[in-house]
Scaffold this active site. Structure first.
Site, short mmCIF file in Angstrom:
data_model
loop_
_atom_site.label_atom_id
_atom_site.label_comp_id
_atom_site.label_asym_id
_atom_site.label_seq_id
_atom_site.Cartn_x
_atom_site.Cartn_y
_atom_site.Cartn_z
N LYS A 292 111.08 24.36 -13.07
CA LYS A 292 112.10 23.81 -12.19
C LYS A 292 113.30 23.35 -13.02
O LYS A 292 114.46 23.53 -12.61
CB LYS A 292 111.55 22.64 -11.36
CG LYS A 292 112.57 21.99 -10.43
CD LYS A 292 113.08 22.92 -9.34
CE LYS A 292 114.24 22.35 -8.54
NZ LYS A 292 113.88 21.32 -7.58
N LYS B 3 120.66 14.09 -11.79
CA LYS B 3 119.34 13.57 -12.20
C LYS B 3 118.52 14.68 -12.85
O LYS B 3 117.95 14.50 -13.94
CB LYS B 3 118.59 13.04 -10.97
CG LYS B 3 117.19 12.50 -11.27
CD LYS B 3 116.23 12.66 -10.08
CE LYS B 3 115.82 14.12 -9.90
NZ LYS B 3 114.68 14.37 -9.02
#
Lengths: 295, 295, 295, 295
Positions: free
Chosen positions: B171, B239
């Site tokens: 990811k 983030k």
């Protein structure tokens, strides 16, 4: 039957000319190396012994040459193709050259009644062979319509994107995106390798999401197989990125990611990898990360 | 019937939980905001008043939460979910969190006989709604097989990519590629605009060649329409890029293009655009280039 | 006479402690390696067998340690130095650590009536030996005044830059500038070499204009001599740039040039050059440019 | 007495010509704007109504012009200065131009028996006024010796760095370092501001260590005072960085930090700040970081 003069029978030009023959056009080709002309003849075309001879009497002249000076040399100047053509002839330059040169070629054509399009392509050798190229065309709309049957025999996505030079501008944007995406994919693969992830499977799942791209589909397998046979050579991509960065500079457009990609492709070339496929960017990320293939 | 506890019913979690109900699973959901729990009930699920209650008696617990500390708070510690689960229960954390946290959650599960997978997703809200997510799964192979029917109800590409943490690593690679590609597409669009090219047509032809990507297909239209409603917020991508750059640093992998993208997403956020879709990178390229939308 | 406890007698700490002895202070030093303590004794100081013993009864405790966890371990926790000190004692941490850790150390001191300064230095081993360090001090103004006689014995430029943590923040800015300038000088030298210019003379003239810098004065000669003995190790600069990039990220400050320098220092380290002086950035520019020293 | 023709009496050229008068040379100046010629006459020089007239009979001709085409226009072609000069005359081009143009000017001089030096400067308007410029000279060693008395009247550091073009190459390296250092200092200042540090004091202490530089000494105060009056304009630095990046590309040298600086200077210009001093890079870092001066 439309008569086509095809100048430049290299890695891209040879299969493109053959596809035009296949599509029923009367194609006369020229290349500096006679062996390549011979191959077109074997494929059903005709050969010429000079660019001017190939262009003689053509309805449409296609040029597919390495760089701006090559196209200028063939089309302009004393004995250049442009001055030999009958008014109304269409010239389609499918080389990747500087947008400003494309504009000046169009203007030179206008001055002689010759209609010039810039129509660079994306899709690589495979796209040339399969006639699935993307073709981005700049020039007059009616000229585009007139030339479209020829272009449709060469590509799957044939789009008129604007006035003279616009095709080259879109090609420049294409090369910016492709170089940057190659670098990103290379970084991702080294990152995954360093973390011990199964990269074949990772590529499979990445391809299904927002990270998916033609580069990931076509070039990540080559990277993983460490097959850096071109394909599209680093040298040529370096040339194209020179066009991109100059055009961005001229227009005052900030392309930080594109500039970085240009620096990294340039570095790859400086290290002697100009003849590799541009997927060779993987090697440089590995080197920068102190990682060998075995890691 | 497999009993599922679903913790985190936000933009992504809500449609995912609903899809599990739709697929015939017995789903009990929890979210800090009761309104969201109520919506799951309306969709045919059950509601719980705490994470622990949602997890109670479940065969599979799914967590879909904003960040590493949220997942740790729910699963670990006194009164955390992990210590309430029966041995053999499967926990599938589908949040995007740090790979090292994913590994420590898996270890904490092991210590209690609970089987933990990290299974972050790509595809955005639309992919969650349509159950076409890409799901990248790290953890034990047999646990993956056991959880696969649940994951298949949520996504189209469900791939086991390696041991615990591997899903999060993939990811991270996904977010690196996506951020960089967004920046490249934004640069290309401003470049094309500055040169007066028809951008809709340019995108059409770019999409057909090696520059084609999911970002170009899904985000370039939003950029051209100047629609920066998320989708995926800059804050969240920021983030995630913190995870990417830290993981690259830890592993000693050079990601110059990824680092630049992280800097540029961070700058976009610092300028107050954290709530925009990440396609908002276009605004920053325009600003850097001194160009307004009207140009 | 001011009694000083000095903890950390490494490359920097050893000459600093000796300079304090020289200046007439009563210095008791500790280092994990007894040999280094012995050398301080030979220089006229006293030795201690633990950090706590060195600090016992001191008016001022100086710490000069590698990284944040080292300083925390020595000062905080059970048996840490902080809890042994008499109220009013001054602790001067001259290590380069995270600004947030510096702030928490100051707060921990406050809670015990101990006055803590963060006072990192710039100037390298030579500056430590010659007592010409630049010292950037964060903390209470009156504490700074009280500690200034000690600091004046160590450096030439001793400046109070703000509240607790401010010293470390300025040091972070220092490391950002130094890393970037080293990279720029390395690029310039390879550029000059590639164009066949006499580099010694070029450095001489560059030093006299706006390109002049301490890096050019002190590090270009080392680069030209290919002397990459530290000096300041790549490993340490890499650690410091982790502090810089995290602090910039926390504050939402865009540091594209600093981030690039951090990536390049990180790459140099990943390639196994962590033990070289940071002037070793030259090697990486040469490698990227396909140039060997002999070119 | 050495007779000097001085062509180009702009921000730099005017004080330089005045300094030559001051040093006792017989100086005849030309500038397109007669007002500037008049000012040289008031300072004790002579005026000419054309470049050719200024050069007529000179022992040494100095040119100080904006860019390569300006120098070529003055020196080459029909009625250019070069063809009017007596064999043995020295031409010192002190403009900042492309190294390859400098080499071709030298060759054009050789063909006519005129000795051409490239001698660009660093130090800015203040350095020109104070005669403290750094002057980097390319060309024949004996010509350098012959011209040195003239150059010594203009600068403090006058160095022969190599054959024709070498002066311009060193100037390019100078501009690379200066642009990058300005960006680094701007980033550091915004970083310090965001963390609430006293920036005047921070600059003071940074200047004393390895982060110290002429840019920090001369440009950080301007940044802090928000005084962006040139000085050296962004437009000119942008022009020079075009020379740098082209020369690096030609030589196959990777200059990632230099390229980034070129992108950022280009962006500053694209935003309409071409007339600011290059210290204006601060504004862009502030903008990217979402910070206003008041922050």
């Amino acid at each position: 039957m439309t008569v086509i003069g095809f100048i430049g029978l290299g890695v891209m030009g040879a299969p493109m000319a053959a596809n035009l023959v296949q599509a029923g056009f009367d194609v006369t080709g020229f290349n500096r190396s006679p062996a390549k002309v011979q191959r077109l003849v074997e494929a059903g075309g005709r050969g010429a012994s000079s660019a001017a001879a190939a262009a003689e009497g053509a309805d449409v002249v296609v040029t597919m040459l390495p760089d701006s000076p090559d196209v200028e040399a063939v089309l302009l100047g004393d004995g250049g193709v442009l001055e030999r053509l009958a008014p109304g002839t269409i010239v389609v330059d499918m080389s990747t050259i500087r947008p400003d040169v494309a504009r000046s070629l169009a203007a030179a054509g206008d001055a002689r009644g010759v209609r010039v399009l810039d129509a660079p392509v994306s899709g690589g050798e495979q796209g040339a062979v399969d006639a699935t190229l993307s073709i981005m065309v700049g020039g007059d709309a009616s000229t585009f319509e007139a030339a479209k049957p020829v272009l449709d025999a060469l590509g799957r996505t044939v789009v008129h994107v604007g006035p003279p030079g616009a095709g080259q501008t879109v090609k420049a944007a294409n090369q910016l995106i492709v170089a940057g995406t190659l670098q990103l994919v290379a970084e991702a693969l080294v990152f995954l390798s360093a973390h011990g992830v199964d990269r074949e499977r990772a590529v499979e799942v990445l391809a299904g999401g927002l990270a998916g791209s033609a580069v990931l589909d076509r070039k990540a397998p080559a990277m993983l197989a460490r097959n850096f046979q071109p394909g599209f050579r680093v040298d040529l991509h370096h040339k194209d990125l020179g066009i991109v960065t100059a055009a961005a500079r001229d227009a005052g457009v900030a392309i930080p990611a594109g500039s970085l990609a240009a620096t990294l492709i340039g570095a790859l070339r400086a290290q002697g990898h100009g003849d590799l496929d541009h997927a060779g960017l993987l090697l440089q990320v590995e080197q920068l990360s102190g990682r060998t293939p075995a890691d």
